[in-house]
Scaffold this active site. Structure first.
Site, short mmCIF file in Angstrom:
data_model
loop_
_atom_site.label_atom_id
_atom_site.label_comp_id
_atom_site.label_asym_id
_atom_site.label_seq_id
_atom_site.Cartn_x
_atom_site.Cartn_y
_atom_site.Cartn_z
N SER A 9 0.74 -1.57 -0.16
CA SER A 9 0.09 0.18 -0.32
C SER A 9 1.35 1.13 0.55
O SER A 9 1.98 1.27 0.77
CB SER A 9 -1.04 -0.03 0.93
N ASN A 11 -0.90 3.79 1.38
CA ASN A 11 -1.75 4.69 2.31
C ASN A 11 -1.05 5.03 3.26
O ASN A 11 -0.55 3.73 4.18
CB ASN A 11 -3.05 4.30 2.20
N LYS A 13 -2.42 6.33 6.17
CA LYS A 13 -2.58 5.70 7.69
C LYS A 13 -2.69 4.47 7.38
O LYS A 13 -2.23 4.10 8.82
CB LYS A 13 -4.39 6.85 6.96
N ASP A 73 -7.69 -5.47 1.97
CA ASP A 73 -8.45 -4.88 1.20
C ASP A 73 -10.10 -4.96 2.16
O ASP A 73 -9.76 -6.33 2.93
CB ASP A 73 -9.08 -5.74 -0.03
N GLY A 155 -11.55 7.86 4.74
CA GLY A 155 -12.88 6.78 3.69
C GLY A 155 -14.37 7.02 4.59
O GLY A 155 -14.45 8.81 4.76
N TYR A 156 -14.48 6.65 4.40
CA TYR A 156 -16.23 6.66 5.40
C TYR A 156 -16.48 7.28 6.86
O TYR A 156 -17.41 6.99 7.46
CB TYR A 156 -17.05 5.57 4.97
N HIS A 182 -12.41 -2.76 12.23
CA HIS A 182 -12.32 -3.76 11.53
C HIS A 182 -10.99 -4.62 10.67
O HIS A 182 -9.62 -5.36 11.10
CB HIS A 182 -12.91 -3.87 9.88
#
Length: 198
Positions: A9, A11, A13, A73, A155-156, A182
């Site tokens: 990744s 990313n 974070k 993922d 994200g969300y 998660h």
């Protein structure tokens, strides 16, 4: 001796999260990101499930670097949208645009009563090395809110409130989020398996 593991990744974070969670269980492991290794063409995430997509990324990372590779993922599964956006969460609005994705989900739920805004964040993690594969998963159930709150996470997170909480994931401290998320669940399960095998 320090060993290296690649997180497939870019990313920052996610890298920070993995480092925070693996460090207590595996203090001798150095986590690298894709920006720390020689560049290679990343394979499209074409899988039908979170595990499929994590496996695609782990296989590509291991094949190109030879390093033990971790890939995840994850996404948001909304009850009223039949589990979508699911594996399409990062590109629900057509591109990797967090704000556009969040606004599209909220627009699609505009006529759904508040009591039917149940959702869950889901994560699959695949670890691959020369000895084989480890797969772990995590799930954080909760509900969505209509007005984004908080500036942490990504994200969300600003519209998701985990069960038993009143703050959104974007309002939680990194430590509090890691404890229930998660991804935290899946990574802790992976760390436990790796620590037993070392």
């Amino acid at each position: 001796m320090t060993s290296q593991v690649l997180l497939a990744s870019r990313n920052a974070k996610k890298l920070g999260e993995l480092r925070r969670i693996l460090a207590p269980a595996l203090p001798s492991v150095e986590v690298l990101g894709l920006d720390d290794v020689a560049s290679y063409d990343e394979v499209p995430e074409s899988g039908a499930t979170f595990v499929d997509n994590a496996r695609i990324k782990a296989q590509a990372g291991f094949a190109h670097t030879g390093l033990p590779t971790v890939a995840d993922d994850s996404g948001l599964a909304v009850d009223a949208l039949n589990g979508m956006p699911g594996v399409l969460s990062a590109r629900w609005a057509g591109a990797h645009d967090d704000a556009a994705n969040l606004q599209l989900v909220l627009a699609q739920l505009a006529d759904v009563p508040d009591e039917r805004l149940g959702a869950a964040f889901v994560c699959a993690v695949v670890y691959l090395d020369a000895d084989g594969e480890i797969v772990t998963e995590g799930r954080m159930p909760g509900r969505l809110i209509r007005d984004p709150r908080g500036d942490g996470g990504f994200g969300y997170d600003p519209i998701f409130v985990a069960d038993g909480h009143t703050e959104t994931s974007a309002q939680l401290s990194a430590a509090d989020k890691d404890a229930i998320s998660h991804r935290g669940q899946a990574l802790r399960a992976l760390a436990a398996q790796l620590s037993r095998s070392r």
